[in-house]
Scaffold this motif. Structure first.
Motif, PDB file in Angstrom:
ATOM      1  N   VAL A 160       0.983  -1.078  -0.019  1.00  0.00           N
ATOM      2  CA  VAL A 160       0.162   0.074  -0.154  1.00  0.00           C
ATOM      3  C   VAL A 160       1.042   1.139  -0.139  1.00  0.00           C
ATOM      4  CG1 VAL A 160      -1.939   1.376   1.124  1.00  0.00           C
ATOM      5  CG2 VAL A 160      -1.695  -1.126   1.277  1.00  0.00           C
ATOM      6  N   PHE A 161       1.906   1.231   0.828  1.00  0.00           N
ATOM      7  CA  PHE A 161       2.626   2.533   0.941  1.00  0.00           C
ATOM      8  C   PHE A 161       3.996   2.314   0.370  1.00  0.00           C
ATOM      9  CE2 PHE A 161      -0.452   2.433   4.312  1.00  0.00           C
ATOM     10  CZ  PHE A 161      -1.146   3.808   4.486  1.00  0.00           C
ATOM     11  N   LYS A 162       4.378   1.342  -0.252  1.00  0.00           N
ATOM     12  CA  LYS A 162       5.493   1.289  -1.027  1.00  0.00           C
ATOM     13  C   LYS A 162       6.723   1.558  -0.329  1.00  0.00           C
ATOM     14  CE  LYS A 162       2.945   2.815  -5.311  1.00  0.00           C
ATOM     15  NZ  LYS A 162       1.360   2.759  -4.306  1.00  0.00           N
ATOM     16  N   ARG A 163       6.857   0.965   0.845  1.00  0.00           N
ATOM     17  CA  ARG A 163       8.033   1.065   1.600  1.00  0.00           C
ATOM     18  C   ARG A 163       8.747  -0.259   1.652  1.00  0.00           C
ATOM     19  NH1 ARG A 163       6.071   3.945   6.233  1.00  0.00           N
ATOM     20  NH2 ARG A 163       7.946   3.211   7.250  1.00  0.00           N
ATOM     21  N   PRO A 164      10.160  -0.363   1.731  1.00  0.00           N
ATOM     22  CA  PRO A 164      10.745  -1.583   1.588  1.00  0.00           C
ATOM     23  C   PRO A 164      10.854  -2.448   2.702  1.00  0.00           C
ATOM     24  CG  PRO A 164      12.368   0.272   2.071  1.00  0.00           C
ATOM     25  CD  PRO A 164      11.007   1.054   1.823  1.00  0.00           C
ATOM     26  N   PHE A 165       9.802  -2.855   3.153  1.00  0.00           N
ATOM     27  CA  PHE A 165       9.562  -3.994   4.401  1.00  0.00           C
ATOM     28  C   PHE A 165       9.354  -5.207   3.593  1.00  0.00           C
ATOM     29  CE2 PHE A 165       8.683  -0.283   6.599  1.00  0.00           C
ATOM     30  CZ  PHE A 165       9.440  -0.482   7.911  1.00  0.00           C
ATOM     31  N   PHE A 195      16.639 -10.867   4.148  1.00  0.00           N
ATOM     32  CA  PHE A 195      16.383 -10.056   2.963  1.00  0.00           C
ATOM     33  C   PHE A 195      17.059  -8.380   3.141  1.00  0.00           C
ATOM     34  CE2 PHE A 195      13.755 -13.496   2.595  1.00  0.00           C
ATOM     35  CZ  PHE A 195      13.798 -14.134   1.458  1.00  0.00           C
ATOM     36  N   HIS A 196      16.771  -7.866   4.273  1.00  0.00           N
ATOM     37  CA  HIS A 196      16.926  -6.511   4.449  1.00  0.00           C
ATOM     38  C   HIS A 196      18.564  -6.347   4.468  1.00  0.00           C
ATOM     39  CE1 HIS A 196      12.868  -5.085   6.304  1.00  0.00           C
ATOM     40  NE2 HIS A 196      12.717  -5.754   5.287  1.00  0.00           N
ATOM     41  N   SER A 197      19.305  -7.297   5.144  1.00  0.00           N
ATOM     42  CA  SER A 197      20.548  -7.180   5.123  1.00  0.00           C
ATOM     43  C   SER A 197      21.414  -7.336   3.748  1.00  0.00           C
ATOM     44  CB  SER A 197      21.156  -7.783   6.418  1.00  0.00           C
ATOM     45  OG  SER A 197      20.637  -7.610   7.429  1.00  0.00           O
ATOM     46  N   ASN A 198      20.716  -8.116   2.908  1.00  0.00           N
ATOM     47  CA  ASN A 198      21.528  -8.595   1.990  1.00  0.00           C
ATOM     48  C   ASN A 198      20.899  -7.943   0.370  1.00  0.00           C
ATOM     49  OD1 ASN A 198      23.478 -10.566   2.949  1.00  0.00           O
ATOM     50  ND2 ASN A 198      21.541 -11.115   4.037  1.00  0.00           N
ATOM     51  N   LEU A 199      19.950  -7.236   0.426  1.00  0.00           N
ATOM     52  CA  LEU A 199      19.293  -6.795  -0.593  1.00  0.00           C
ATOM     53  C   LEU A 199      19.102  -5.260  -0.666  1.00  0.00           C
ATOM     54  CD1 LEU A 199      16.404  -9.238  -1.327  1.00  0.00           C
ATOM     55  CD2 LEU A 199      18.468  -9.143  -2.469  1.00  0.00           C
ATOM     56  N   ARG A 200      19.196  -4.603  -1.485  1.00  0.00           N
ATOM     57  CA  ARG A 200      19.150  -3.024  -1.591  1.00  0.00           C
ATOM     58  C   ARG A 200      17.590  -2.622  -1.267  1.00  0.00           C
ATOM     59  NH1 ARG A 200      18.218  -4.376  -7.019  1.00  0.00           N
ATOM     60  NH2 ARG A 200      16.452  -2.870  -7.939  1.00  0.00           N
ATOM     61  N   PRO A 201      17.354  -1.903  -0.349  1.00  0.00           N
ATOM     62  CA  PRO A 201      16.083  -1.751   0.237  1.00  0.00           C
ATOM     63  C   PRO A 201      15.259  -0.916  -0.842  1.00  0.00           C
ATOM     64  CG  PRO A 201      17.458   0.111   1.299  1.00  0.00           C
ATOM     65  CD  PRO A 201      18.507  -1.161   0.347  1.00  0.00           C
ATOM     66  N   ASN A 202      14.702  -1.626  -1.920  1.00  0.00           N
ATOM     67  CA  ASN A 202      13.861  -1.245  -2.844  1.00  0.00           C
ATOM     68  C   ASN A 202      12.599  -1.757  -3.049  1.00  0.00           C
ATOM     69  OD1 ASN A 202      12.871  -1.522  -5.535  1.00  0.00           O
ATOM     70  ND2 ASN A 202      14.816   0.179  -5.863  1.00  0.00           N
TER      71      ASN A 202
END
Length: 240
Positions: A160-165, A195-202
């Motif tokens: 919904v909010f397009k935030r990188p979670f 995932f958060h530590s190993n991918l760009r937060p996109n």
DNA sequence: CGCCAGGTGGGAT
DNA sequence: ATCCCACATGGC
């Protein structure tokens, strides 16, 4: 091989095999009139701009509640009923008896609990002005709401909010386990940290990645896996 | 027929 | 903290 490379490789393979998934589905029951509303309507592959309008945002929020431990097909039926009865709106949900909402969403299962959850989240949506542009919704505030757990909160933040979670669900756990990326079960945030530590937060990457995991889980990485046609077969330890 | 599906909260241990 | 259960429909 480093975990980040491995996670990116898995993503690339899934995207190459299945293509963009067009999540989160946004149903337009006018436009889909005449089509079978119970099949795969509402996906918008390659367009990460949706939801755009408040009513689309709210529809995704409702879908996130309704799909808890439930087949998406049943959720579509429930959303269709809500739409037909002009109930797919937070103000109307608050003004309508829970019994009526429950009856409309019956196909999605757990309809009494979910009717209550929809009332609670509708209240928060209006009181906290989620529909306003640039509103920043906190994860912890979502989690305070009865009926919103970690996966639902992250689904709302991401879709919904397009935030990188990154959204962790049963499919994600199963995939990571079978791939040998995790051995013993972890807590939700520990899976998410992988995932958060190993991918760009996109957010577009997280959007597509989670949708692709679901796609794989439906066709191959099922409870009873079908490995013969799995695109990850070469990278997955054999099982006896 | 039994199993499963894009979980969560509450209560007992 | 961790385990166990209720919640419920529809498709295969």
């Amino acid at each position: 091989m480093a975990l980040s490379s491995r996670l990116i490789m898995i993503y690339d393979i899934l995207l190459a095999r299945f293509g963009p998934q067009g999540w989160w589905p946004i149903l337009d029951f006018e436009k889909h009139k005449g089509l079978d509303p119970l099949t795969d309507c509402g996906y918008h592959p390659g367009n990460y701009d949706l939801p755009k309008k408040p009513d689309q945002m709210f529809q995704v929020i409702v879908g996130a509640i309704l799909t808890q431990n439930t087949n998406w097909q049943n959720v579509v039926k429930a959303l269709f009923n809500l739409s037909q009865q002009k109930l797919l709106d937070p103000e109307i949900i608050l003004k309508t008896e829970a019994k009526v909402i429950a009856e409309a969403i019956r196909p999605s299962g757990y309809y009494n609990e979910k009717a209550k959850k929809l009332r609670i989240i509708s209240q928060a949506y209006l009181e906290q002005d989620w529909y306003k542009k640039n509103h920043v919704l906190k994860r912890e505030d979502l989690l305070k709401l009865w009926g919103v757990g970690e996966e639902t909160a992250d689904s709302i933040l991401l879709y919904v909010f397009k935030r990188p979670f990154f959204v962790i669900d049963a499919y994600t756990r199963r995939l990571l386990m079978r791939m040998g990326i995790v051995g013993t079960p972890l807590k939700y945030r520990e899976y998410q940290d992988l995932f958060h530590s190993n991918l760009r937060p996109n957010f577009e990457l997280f959007n597509e990645y989670h949708a692709l995991i679901v796609r794989l889980a439906k066709s191959n990485c099922r409870n009873k896996p079908i490995c013969s046609t799995c695109p990850l077969k070469r990278y997955c330890p054999p099982r006896h």
